[in-house]
Design an enzyme around this catalytic site. Structure first.
Site: not given
Ligand code: IMP
Length: 211
Positions: A14, A74, A194
């Site tokens: 989302h 994730d 990544h």
């Molecule tokens: P989720 O995987 O949706 O729980 O959220 C991972 C969180 O990690 C994101 O909302 C970002 O805050 C951070 N994150 C993950 N990948 C990146 C990236 O490529 N750049 C900056 N922040 C990241």
């Protein structure tokens, strides 16, 4: 044999920033893509203890609800001097309003409070992708990029913690480079970010699977 090009792929997310990155990374595959956000699927509770467990929760939920092959991510930032925090809690550190200025300030406050020298602020972004088939079969693809946390935030590109993450051997933060530079990805390359590294593994797997 199974061919992903003949199917619709559901991006189990989302998060608009992430969905856009998925679309860019997948455009070379020319597959029909939709997202949980577009289909208005409910967001599952991410109560796993690792990036992989949370990726599986998201991909499984989206696939079960849509009956489509789904791909989740994730991801987050692990800061060594903070014992790997925020890690799987990277999004949650931004609070209910997803305010990443708040999250970045919290990171720096903790590093400053611990008096961590600038050169010891090592960190990595981690991305765990999970490809989940309606049959219940699933696979993980993990990518990491090492770097340093810097302050103040720099750059107008990207999202989340991009503006305070400087990958090793680069003078710019992820916030100062375009998404093409951030990924530096093509099917034959390993990628910089990544997410690009994890995608390179996914694409390699899919091309093997088609044979
Ligand atoms: P989720 O995987 O949706 O729980 O959220 C991972 C969180 O990690 C994101 O909302 C970002 O805050 C951070 N994150 C993950 N990948 C990146 C990236 O490529 N750049 C900056 N922040 C990241």
């Amino acid at each position: 044999m199974f061919n992903l090009n003949q199917h619709k792929l559901l991006i189990a997310s989302h998060n608009e920033g992430k969905i856009n990155e998925f679309r860019e990374l997948l455009k070379l595959l020319m597959i029909d893509i939709s997202s949980s956000k577009e289909l208005k699927l409910p967001e599952p509770i991410e109560d796993g203890n690792t990036f992989e467990e949370n990726a599986l929760i998201k991909a499984k939920s989206a696939s079960n609800l849509s009956n489509l092959i789904s791909l989740s991510d994730d991801s987050g930032i692990e800061i060594d001097a903070l014992n790997g925090q925020p890690g799987i809690y990277s999004a949650r550190w931004a609070g209910p309003n997803r305010d990443f200025n708040l999250a970045m300030r919290e990171v720096i406050k903790l590093l400053d409070d611990k008096k961590v020298p600038v050169s010891d602020r090592t960190a990595r972004f981690v991305c765990a992708l999970c490809l989940f088939y309606p049959s219940g079969e699933y696979h993980f693809f993990v990518g990491k990029v090492e770097g340093l946390v810097v302050w103040p935030p720099r750059g107008k590109y990207g999202f989340g913690y991009d503006a305070i993450f400087k990958p090793l051997n680069m003078n710019k933060t992820f916030g100062e480079i375009t998404s093409d530079e951030k990924h530096s990805w093509a099917p034959s390359k390993v990628g910089l970010s990544h997410r690009a590294k994890a995608f390179a593994k996914l694409v390699s797997y899919l091309s093997q699977r088609k044979k």
